[in-house]
Write a protein that holds these residues in place. Structure first.
Motif, PDB file in Angstrom:
ATOM      1  N   VAL A 100       0.863  -1.178   0.000  1.00 29.45           N
ATOM      2  CA  VAL A 100       0.000   0.000   0.000  1.00 29.45           C
ATOM      3  C   VAL A 100       0.899   1.227   0.000  1.00 29.45           C
ATOM      4  CG1 VAL A 100      -1.758   1.286   1.252  1.00 29.45           C
ATOM      5  CG2 VAL A 100      -1.807  -1.209   1.270  1.00 29.45           C
ATOM      6  N   ASN A 101       0.666   2.080  -0.983  1.00 33.31           N
ATOM      7  CA  ASN A 101       1.504   3.269  -1.149  1.00 33.31           C
ATOM      8  C   ASN A 101       0.651   4.515  -0.938  1.00 33.31           C
ATOM      9  OD1 ASN A 101       2.536   5.322  -3.650  1.00 33.31           O
ATOM     10  ND2 ASN A 101       4.101   4.582  -2.248  1.00 33.31           N
ATOM     11  N   PHE A 102       1.039   5.316   0.061  1.00 35.74           N
ATOM     12  CA  PHE A 102       0.370   6.593   0.285  1.00 35.74           C
ATOM     13  C   PHE A 102       1.030   7.647  -0.603  1.00 35.74           C
ATOM     14  CE2 PHE A 102      -0.845   4.219   3.966  1.00 35.74           C
ATOM     15  CZ  PHE A 102      -2.090   4.709   4.323  1.00 35.74           C
ATOM     16  N   PHE A 103       0.233   8.347  -1.379  1.00 37.97           N
ATOM     17  CA  PHE A 103       0.803   9.357  -2.270  1.00 37.97           C
ATOM     18  C   PHE A 103      -0.144  10.558  -2.327  1.00 37.97           C
ATOM     19  CE2 PHE A 103      -1.916   9.324  -6.067  1.00 37.97           C
ATOM     20  CZ  PHE A 103      -2.717   8.230  -5.792  1.00 37.97           C
ATOM     21  N   ALA A 104       0.292  11.610  -3.003  1.00 37.00           N
ATOM     22  CA  ALA A 104      -0.563  12.775  -3.201  1.00 37.00           C
ATOM     23  C   ALA A 104      -0.087  13.526  -4.428  1.00 37.00           C
ATOM     24  CB  ALA A 104      -0.519  13.693  -1.979  1.00 37.00           C
ATOM     25  N   SER A 105      -1.007  14.192  -5.070  1.00 35.24           N
ATOM     26  CA  SER A 105      -0.639  14.942  -6.275  1.00 35.24           C
ATOM     27  C   SER A 105       0.249  16.132  -5.920  1.00 35.24           C
ATOM     28  CB  SER A 105      -1.893  15.427  -6.996  1.00 35.24           C
ATOM     29  OG  SER A 105      -2.580  16.368  -6.190  1.00 35.24           O
ATOM     30  N   TRP A 106       0.138  16.599  -4.663  1.00 32.13           N
ATOM     31  CA  TRP A 106       0.897  17.783  -4.247  1.00 32.13           C
ATOM     32  C   TRP A 106       2.262  17.416  -3.689  1.00 32.13           C
ATOM     33  CZ3 TRP A 106       1.714  16.669   0.754  1.00 32.13           C
ATOM     34  CH2 TRP A 106       0.737  15.943   1.445  1.00 32.13           C
ATOM     35  N   CYS A 107       2.608  16.138  -3.787  1.00 27.79           N
ATOM     36  CA  CYS A 107       3.820  15.678  -3.118  1.00 27.79           C
ATOM     37  C   CYS A 107       4.924  15.474  -4.147  1.00 27.79           C
ATOM     38  CB  CYS A 107       3.485  14.409  -2.348  1.00 27.79           C
ATOM     39  SG  CYS A 107       4.710  13.121  -2.297  1.00 27.79           S
ATOM     40  N   ALA A 108       5.981  16.284  -4.013  1.00 34.70           N
ATOM     41  CA  ALA A 108       7.058  16.236  -5.011  1.00 34.70           C
ATOM     42  C   ALA A 108       7.843  14.918  -4.981  1.00 34.70           C
ATOM     43  CB  ALA A 108       7.994  17.426  -4.816  1.00 34.70           C
ATOM     44  N   PRO A 109       8.203  14.384  -3.812  1.00 35.92           N
ATOM     45  CA  PRO A 109       8.953  13.128  -3.810  1.00 35.92           C
ATOM     46  C   PRO A 109       8.172  11.966  -4.436  1.00 35.92           C
ATOM     47  CG  PRO A 109       9.017  14.153  -1.639  1.00 35.92           C
ATOM     48  CD  PRO A 109       8.044  14.935  -2.463  1.00 35.92           C
ATOM     49  N   CYS A 110       6.810  12.085  -4.420  1.00 33.99           N
ATOM     50  CA  CYS A 110       6.013  11.024  -5.033  1.00 33.99           C
ATOM     51  C   CYS A 110       6.300  10.937  -6.533  1.00 33.99           C
ATOM     52  CB  CYS A 110       4.522  11.286  -4.823  1.00 33.99           C
ATOM     53  SG  CYS A 110       4.039  11.283  -3.100  1.00 33.99           S
ATOM     54  N   ARG A 111       6.538  12.098  -7.144  1.00 38.00           N
ATOM     55  CA  ARG A 111       6.849  12.123  -8.580  1.00 38.00           C
ATOM     56  C   ARG A 111       8.169  11.452  -8.855  1.00 38.00           C
ATOM     57  NH1 ARG A 111       4.092  17.897  -9.993  1.00 38.00           N
ATOM     58  NH2 ARG A 111       2.337  17.413  -8.654  1.00 38.00           N
ATOM     59  N   GLU A 112       9.085  11.661  -7.912  1.00 36.10           N
ATOM     60  CA  GLU A 112      10.404  11.051  -8.006  1.00 36.10           C
ATOM     61  C   GLU A 112      10.282   9.528  -7.930  1.00 36.10           C
ATOM     62  OE1 GLU A 112      13.833  11.203  -4.799  1.00 36.10           O
ATOM     63  OE2 GLU A 112      12.915  13.157  -5.148  1.00 36.10           O
ATOM     64  N   GLU A 113       9.348   9.081  -7.094  1.00 36.83           N
ATOM     65  CA  GLU A 113       9.173   7.656  -6.835  1.00 36.83           C
ATOM     66  C   GLU A 113       8.387   6.968  -7.953  1.00 36.83           C
ATOM     67  OE1 GLU A 113       7.716   5.514  -2.861  1.00 36.83           O
ATOM     68  OE2 GLU A 113       6.143   6.681  -3.810  1.00 36.83           O
ATOM     69  N   SER A 114       7.594   7.756  -8.664  1.00 41.08           N
ATOM     70  CA  SER A 114       6.653   7.196  -9.629  1.00 41.08           C
ATOM     71  C   SER A 114       7.272   6.209 -10.632  1.00 41.08           C
ATOM     72  CB  SER A 114       5.940   8.338 -10.346  1.00 41.08           C
ATOM     73  OG  SER A 114       5.058   7.829 -11.304  1.00 41.08           O
ATOM     74  N   PRO A 115       8.430   6.547 -11.255  1.00 42.36           N
ATOM     75  CA  PRO A 115       9.003   5.594 -12.231  1.00 42.36           C
ATOM     76  C   PRO A 115       9.319   4.228 -11.618  1.00 42.36           C
ATOM     77  CG  PRO A 115      10.131   7.710 -12.337  1.00 42.36           C
ATOM     78  CD  PRO A 115       9.216   7.777 -11.165  1.00 42.36           C
TER      79      PRO A 115
END
Lengths: 153, 180
Positions: free
Chosen positions: B70-85
């Motif tokens: 289970v991954n907690f993420f948010a559209s406003w979260c910059a590190p989430c974009r880093e993690e996305s790939p």
């Protein structure tokens, strides 16, 4: 100038420490609100880590403040409300760590070090050799001293 | 009495030991901001969250009998974009069952984010109030949890997943939990 200093001193003395609690969060019941604030001051904000959730402007701190107020309103005791948070975030959220085997070193090492130091100091003082008494001056030395004292006058 | 002489070296020995300990603390990459989860080996919290885009609600009942992440993420979260790939890669290789929880996000924003950066999740639940996240002990996004077949939390990773973390933590854990 003096007046400005006095005013500044009065202001510093009377302005209460600014809390991050927003008016909308506060409970109408002053007793419950006081309990909630007391609990909030014991809990670490995990975003800023060295502020209590009562002092922090972080979003999570806001959520936890509201949550604690909800729990208290629902009839939780202080201990139950705190346990609700530690169950989820661990003992690290307590700004004052509990006394338990894992924290014995933290709590008791200062006293242990003080005891060791006191023991060391006691042993040192007990075994210190007495300073030998001053030997009296012989005739030549006494004359020399008198001469020097006379010269000084 | 040479041992008494040696006693005078004690403070120096103490200092060296303390200095070595502090140096270890500074150089080992220990990060005091990364907390262990209080919920490791405990049952995952119960939740029921609205599914994204009118999908069926996401609940922990959906996980029973499976090893899930289970991954907690948010559209406003910059590190989430880093993690996305990295998440996208895991999803593409189909190595894990990954579910997403949008933390304090508007459904429309989360949808837009997933369109833009890719959607690695089987399903996404929306935690607009952040209450489910608090029940998990989340204190920042992204965070990733592993839940075993019995519904117990076995692993928590704070911050964006890195290829190293996937190799050294996630894959061995997956093997141990007997998934594939």
């Amino acid at each position: 100038m003096i007046r400005a200093v006095v005013v500044a001193a009065l202001l510093l003395g009377f302005v209460p420490a600014a809390l991050a609690v927003e008016p909308g969060e506060m409970l109408a019941n002053p007793q419950l609100e006081a309990r909630a604030e007391a609990i909030g001051k014991q809990l670490r904000c995990l975003v800023c880590q060295n502020e209590s959730i009562e002092d922090s402007n972080a979003d999570l701190a806001h959520d936890l403040r509201v949550l604690i107020r909800n729990r208290l309103t629902a009839g939780d005791t202080d201990a139950q409300a705190i346990k609700f948070v530690t169950d989820r975030y661990g003992d690290f959220v307590l700004l004052k760590p509990p006394v338990e085997p894992a924290t014995y070193v933290l709590w008791f090492s200062p006293f242990a070090i003080l005891t060791i130091g006191a023991l060391g100091a006691w042993l040192y003082i007990r075994h210190r050799r007495p300073v030998p008494p001053d030997e009296p001056l012989d005739l030549n030395q006494r004359r020399k001293l008198e001469r020097l004292l006379l010269e000084d006058q | 009495m040479t041992w008494r002489r040696a006693l005078y070296l004690l403070p120096l020995v103490g200092f060296v030991a303390l200095a070595a300990y502090f140096f270890y603390g500074l150089s080992s990459g220990y990060n005091p901001e990364l907390l262990p989860s209080a919920l490791i080996d405990k049952p995952a919290p119960q939740f029921q969250l609205a599914g994204l885009n009118g999908a069926v609600p996401l609940t922990n009942q959906d996980f029973t009998g499976q090893v899930v992440f289970v991954n907690f993420f948010a559209s406003w979260c910059a590190p989430c974009r880093e993690e996305s790939p990295i998440l996208m890669d895991l999803a593409r290789r189909n190595v894990i069952q990954l579910y997403g929880i949008a933390y304090k996000d508007k459904p429309a924003d989360a949808t837009k984010y997933l369109k833009e950066y890719g959607d690695p999740y089987r399903r996404v639940g929306v935690d607009e109030t952040g209450r489910t996240a608090i029940n998990f002990g989340v204190y920042g996004v992204p965070e990733t949890y592993a839940i075993d077949r019995n519904g117990h939390i076995r692993w928590r990773f704070v911050g964006p997943l890195t290829p190293q973390a996937v190799q050294s933590q996630l894959m061995p854990l997956l093997k141990k939990l007997g998934a594939s």
